[in-house]
Design a protein around this motif. Sequence first.
Motif, mmCIF file in Angstrom:
data_model
loop_
_atom_site.group_PDB
_atom_site.id
_atom_site.type_symbol
_atom_site.label_atom_id
_atom_site.label_comp_id
_atom_site.label_asym_id
_atom_site.label_seq_id
_atom_site.Cartn_x
_atom_site.Cartn_y
_atom_site.Cartn_z
ATOM 1 N N ASP A 308 2.816 4.931 -3.383
ATOM 2 C CA ASP A 308 2.238 5.671 -4.513
ATOM 3 C C ASP A 308 0.925 5.056 -4.994
ATOM 4 O OD1 ASP A 308 4.261 7.658 -4.689
ATOM 5 O OD2 ASP A 308 5.587 6.146 -5.572
ATOM 6 N N SER A 309 0.865 3.717 -5.062
ATOM 7 C CA SER A 309 -0.388 3.076 -5.480
ATOM 8 C C SER A 309 -1.484 3.409 -4.478
ATOM 9 C CB SER A 309 -0.232 1.552 -5.545
ATOM 10 O OG SER A 309 0.953 1.203 -6.171
ATOM 11 N N VAL A 310 -1.113 3.419 -3.202
ATOM 12 C CA VAL A 310 -2.096 3.701 -2.158
ATOM 13 C C VAL A 310 -2.543 5.165 -2.228
ATOM 14 C CG1 VAL A 310 -2.409 3.843 0.347
ATOM 15 C CG2 VAL A 310 -1.313 1.839 -0.663
ATOM 16 N N ARG A 311 -1.590 6.022 -2.552
ATOM 17 C CA ARG A 311 -1.954 7.441 -2.727
ATOM 18 C C ARG A 311 -2.978 7.572 -3.859
ATOM 19 N NH1 ARG A 311 2.034 12.240 -5.042
ATOM 20 N NH2 ARG A 311 0.395 13.798 -5.306
ATOM 21 N N ALA A 312 -2.724 6.886 -4.969
ATOM 22 C CA ALA A 312 -3.646 6.957 -6.105
ATOM 23 C C ALA A 312 -5.030 6.440 -5.701
ATOM 24 C CB ALA A 312 -3.094 6.154 -7.282
ATOM 25 N N LEU A 313 -5.033 5.334 -4.992
ATOM 26 C CA LEU A 313 -6.287 4.738 -4.528
ATOM 27 C C LEU A 313 -7.050 5.717 -3.632
ATOM 28 C CD1 LEU A 313 -7.259 1.811 -5.059
ATOM 29 C CD2 LEU A 313 -6.317 1.186 -2.842
ATOM 30 N N ASN A 314 -6.333 6.372 -2.741
ATOM 31 C CA ASN A 314 -6.959 7.348 -1.846
ATOM 32 C C ASN A 314 -7.511 8.535 -2.619
ATOM 33 O OD1 ASN A 314 -6.604 6.045 0.608
ATOM 34 N ND2 ASN A 314 -4.560 6.893 0.919
ATOM 35 N N GLU A 315 -6.724 9.025 -3.581
ATOM 36 C CA GLU A 315 -7.172 10.195 -4.338
ATOM 37 C C GLU A 315 -8.435 9.883 -5.136
ATOM 38 O OE1 GLU A 315 -3.673 11.628 -6.401
ATOM 39 O OE2 GLU A 315 -2.847 12.457 -4.542
ATOM 40 N N LEU A 316 -8.592 8.616 -5.503
ATOM 41 C CA LEU A 316 -9.787 8.209 -6.254
ATOM 42 C C LEU A 316 -10.921 7.784 -5.314
ATOM 43 C CD1 LEU A 316 -7.871 6.181 -8.969
ATOM 44 C CD2 LEU A 316 -9.182 8.272 -9.380
ATOM 45 N N GLY A 317 -10.646 7.818 -4.022
ATOM 46 C CA GLY A 317 -11.685 7.445 -3.047
ATOM 47 C C GLY A 317 -12.035 5.960 -3.076
ATOM 48 N N LEU A 318 -11.068 5.123 -3.459
ATOM 49 C CA LEU A 318 -11.371 3.697 -3.640
ATOM 50 C C LEU A 318 -10.734 2.793 -2.583
ATOM 51 C CD1 LEU A 318 -10.883 3.544 -7.534
ATOM 52 C CD2 LEU A 318 -13.047 3.601 -6.269
ATOM 53 N N ALA A 319 -10.043 3.389 -1.608
ATOM 54 C CA ALA A 319 -9.280 2.569 -0.664
ATOM 55 C C ALA A 319 -10.143 1.577 0.109
ATOM 56 C CB ALA A 319 -8.497 3.457 0.296
ATOM 57 N N ASP A 320 -11.398 1.948 0.372
ATOM 58 C CA ASP A 320 -12.228 1.032 1.160
ATOM 59 C C ASP A 320 -12.869 -0.057 0.291
ATOM 60 O OD1 ASP A 320 -13.946 2.650 -0.183
ATOM 61 O OD2 ASP A 320 -15.235 3.121 1.533
ATOM 62 N N ARG A 321 -12.514 -0.099 -0.986
ATOM 63 C CA ARG A 321 -13.100 -1.107 -1.878
ATOM 64 C C ARG A 321 -12.133 -2.246 -2.179
ATOM 65 N NH1 ARG A 321 -16.470 2.111 -5.311
ATOM 66 N NH2 ARG A 321 -16.595 0.368 -6.725
ATOM 67 N N VAL A 322 -10.967 -2.241 -1.557
ATOM 68 C CA VAL A 322 -10.044 -3.365 -1.756
ATOM 69 C C VAL A 322 -9.917 -4.125 -0.435
ATOM 70 C CG1 VAL A 322 -8.793 -2.137 -3.576
ATOM 71 C CG2 VAL A 322 -7.903 -2.095 -1.259
ATOM 72 N N SER A 323 -9.474 -5.390 -0.517
ATOM 73 C CA SER A 323 -9.466 -6.221 0.688
ATOM 74 C C SER A 323 -8.409 -5.768 1.691
ATOM 75 C CB SER A 323 -9.197 -7.682 0.322
ATOM 76 O OG SER A 323 -10.003 -8.097 -0.744
ATOM 77 N N TRP A 324 -7.220 -5.407 1.201
ATOM 78 C CA TRP A 324 -6.172 -4.977 2.121
ATOM 79 C C TRP A 324 -5.311 -3.932 1.447
ATOM 80 C CZ3 TRP A 324 -5.245 -4.581 6.980
ATOM 81 C CH2 TRP A 324 -3.959 -4.393 7.469
ATOM 82 N N VAL A 325 -5.192 -2.786 2.112
ATOM 83 C CA VAL A 325 -4.300 -1.739 1.632
ATOM 84 C C VAL A 325 -3.010 -1.879 2.425
ATOM 85 C CG1 VAL A 325 -3.945 0.752 1.471
ATOM 86 C CG2 VAL A 325 -6.216 -0.204 1.070
ATOM 87 N N SER A 326 -1.944 -2.247 1.742
ATOM 88 C CA SER A 326 -0.683 -2.478 2.441
ATOM 89 C C SER A 326 0.195 -1.241 2.387
ATOM 90 C CB SER A 326 0.057 -3.656 1.804
ATOM 91 O OG SER A 326 1.328 -3.790 2.398
ATOM 92 N N THR A 327 0.871 -0.970 3.498
ATOM 93 C CA THR A 327 1.812 0.154 3.509
ATOM 94 C C THR A 327 3.106 -0.230 2.795
ATOM 95 O OG1 THR A 327 2.480 -0.563 5.706
ATOM 96 C CG2 THR A 327 0.923 1.260 5.595
ATOM 97 N N GLY A 328 3.288 -1.503 2.515
ATOM 98 C CA GLY A 328 4.522 -1.948 1.874
ATOM 99 C C GLY A 328 4.337 -2.193 0.389
ATOM 100 N N GLY A 329 5.291 -1.753 -0.399
ATOM 101 C CA GLY A 329 5.309 -2.050 -1.824
ATOM 102 C C GLY A 329 6.327 -3.144 -2.083
ATOM 103 N N GLY A 330 7.609 -2.730 -2.131
ATOM 104 C CA GLY A 330 8.687 -3.704 -2.312
ATOM 105 C C GLY A 330 8.679 -4.762 -1.218
ATOM 106 N N ALA A 331 8.355 -4.351 0.005
ATOM 107 C CA ALA A 331 8.344 -5.305 1.125
ATOM 108 C C ALA A 331 7.285 -6.380 0.905
ATOM 109 C CB ALA A 331 8.088 -4.570 2.446
#
Length: 350
Positions: A308-331
Amino acid sequence: MRLPRSVRDADVAEKTVLVRADLNVPLDGGRVADDTRIRASLPTLELLLAAGAAEVRVCSHLGRPKTDEDRARYTMAPVEARVQELLPDPRIRVLENTRFHPGETANEEAFAQELAEGCDLYVNDAFGSAHRAHASTEGVARLLPAYAGLLLLSELEHLGRLLGEIERPFVLVSGGAKVEDKLGVLEHLGGAADTVLIGGKMAEQVRMENPLSFPVELPVDVVGAAAFAEDAESRVCGYDDLPEGWLGLDIGPETRKRFAEHVAAARTIFWNGPMGVFEWPRFAEGTKAVAEAVAANRDAFSVVGGADSVRALNELGLADRVSWVSTGGGASLELLEGKELPGVAAIPSA
Ligand code: 3PG
Ligand code: MG
């Protein structure tokens, strides 16, 4: 950190390969709302096809189905359609939701055997589910020669950086809906972070009684709503002054400002879980403020994890501005505790 052996070292030519991916994507009215996890799973599938695998069976859970109605809601059909769109190849088969079988979460050997049936080897690429000891993530690794997929390895390598010498202050932002899961992990993580900011449903849950034994920053204000509805009557309330029966569906403006200031001063950031019901525009500002603050801090090593955090980041077009977008939340959170995840532990070393 121990690294499990890589799918690159497996001989897959002419073989039938069972791949456990984490295709547990956010859905919106039967549609895939964010396909980050699907896209992130493609390199391993492409590698297997290029190496001559005869058949690639991809399995995953989707959501937390419990009732019969949930079976319609959490069918893999839309996910399968997206996989086929992105990687059309007749050798790829997407299996139905592993959690439709009660043996999955119970990690029953009989269900693991069912999954393993007819397969020559197993590749676990489901980093986001590696903290679950389930039949498809752990049990089956005991029945077939097991290897780690490229995404799983890449996540371990990047997130491993948070386990080494990190630059401080380290700010951890936690929210999201899976509160029960995460409180325990946060408790264990304890002092690892210099500041822990808590928002979203987690902040709602700890209002009356905060079980965490270390200091955390809770909201000072929230966007209160009279009901859990997109168009509910709503106004900004003090965190402790929510009217009886109302719900806090986002962090308020003063909290956004404070959280953003903490994030701006950080040198290491880990953010998991939205600050509110960001799918509804009236309750999206808190998540947006955190996403923007994380993206704006170019001096920090920043990790954003969770579907969900990654979805929000993508919707805001900000995913390429963080060092690492992880597919894991709880993990990712559990990895931060320094524990070996069961899905990883089940794979032999390199
Ligand atoms: C996730 O979305 O965090 C993973 O896919 C695991 O899902 P779960 O929390 O339902 O086990
Ligand atoms: Mg999730």
